[in-house]
Design an enzyme around this catalytic site. Structure first.
Site, PDB file in Angstrom:
ATOM      1  N   ASP A 135      -6.503   1.545   1.093  1.00  0.00           N
ATOM      2  CA  ASP A 135      -6.454   1.674   2.708  1.00  0.00           C
ATOM      3  C   ASP A 135      -7.945   0.958   3.038  1.00  0.00           C
ATOM      4  O   ASP A 135      -8.538   0.600   2.669  1.00  0.00           O
ATOM      5  CB  ASP A 135      -6.024   2.290   2.837  1.00  0.00           C
ATOM      6  CG  ASP A 135      -7.101   3.646   2.697  1.00  0.00           C
ATOM      7  OD1 ASP A 135      -8.095   3.700   2.309  1.00  0.00           O
ATOM      8  OD2 ASP A 135      -6.900   5.338   2.964  1.00  0.00           O
ATOM      9  N   LYS A 183       1.013  -1.044   0.209  1.00  0.00           N
ATOM     10  CA  LYS A 183       0.313   0.099  -0.183  1.00  0.00           C
ATOM     11  C   LYS A 183       0.922   1.223  -0.163  1.00  0.00           C
ATOM     12  O   LYS A 183       0.603   2.381  -1.073  1.00  0.00           O
ATOM     13  CB  LYS A 183      -0.772   0.031   1.196  1.00  0.00           C
ATOM     14  CG  LYS A 183      -1.744   1.096   0.920  1.00  0.00           C
ATOM     15  CD  LYS A 183      -2.200   1.786   2.364  1.00  0.00           C
ATOM     16  CE  LYS A 183      -1.690   3.351   2.329  1.00  0.00           C
ATOM     17  NZ  LYS A 183      -2.185   3.932   3.593  1.00  0.00           N
TER      18      LYS A 183
END
Length: 211
Positions: free
Chosen positions: A139, A121
């Protein structure tokens, strides 16, 4: 609504609400963005933005960062949580940047994900926001909303990312990623859902959410 109509409804609604979404983490270049994103893990952007001016005043590049000890870095970043791991990561990746990349943040996933404390991420955020390369960082906000909107059955962020990339046009990925985060914070929080405010969930949400 068909799946395609739902996707278009999401795109149109977010475009009206957030035509020019700004990167929420304060930074001035790829290196400071990488450090800010690393710090944001399990922390709020607001909290990170309070800490980074102090850190970057001492070191806003890898060469100055490795002049600090891990303990000194930790002392500055303590308020954001997970500081032992993050301080080691910041020091370690700064050292690798100097030794392997001439002090420059690399523009590829494999190199970014080799850094300590940098996961997929974080690498995705740097790739899209520092270099403009189409990615779809997922997220907890995006994972929650994609499931809530019945656009994924993903049990994890890996599946949710695949579904997001399949459903949304590639040229919109980098902007949508920010738009969905802002929407989640303002209209569709994890708790205390208000369907009158949350227009997207109200219109396309999965039945179990709308009960």
């Amino acid at each position: 609504m068909t799946k395609a109509e739902k996707v278009q409804f999401v795109i149109d609604t977010l475009e009206k609400l957030y035509p020019n979404p700004q990167i929420p983490l304060h930074h001035k270049d790829p290196y400071t963005l990488l450090i800010a994103v690393l710090l944001s893990a399990q922390s709020t952007d607001v909290g990170v933005n309070k800490i980074t001016p102090k850190l970057f005043a001492k070191a806003d590049n890898p060469y100055d960062m490795v002049k600090l000890s891990v303990e000194e870095i930790r002392e500055i970043i303590k308020p954001v949580g997970l500081s032992p791991m993050k301080a080691k990561g910041i020091y370690g990746l700064s050292k690798i940047l100097i030794e392997k990349h001439g002090g420059q943040v690399p523009q590829n996933f494999a190199a970014l994900e080799e850094f300590p404390a940098v996961g997929h991420k974080t690498a995705s955020v740097v790739m899209c926001q520092a270099f403009g390369i189409p990615t779809f960082p997922v997220d907890t906000h995006i994972h929650r909303l994609m499931y809530r909107w019945n656009l994924t059955n993903g049990k994890n962020v890996v599946q949710t990312e695949k579904d997001a990339k399949r459903l949304f046009p590639e040229e919109l990925w980098n902007k949508l990623h920010l738009q969905i985060i802002y929407y989640g914070r303002e209209y569709s929080p994890a708790r205390g859902l208000n369907l009158e405010k949350d227009i997207i969930t109200k219109n396309i949400g999965r039945k179990s959410v709308l009960k």
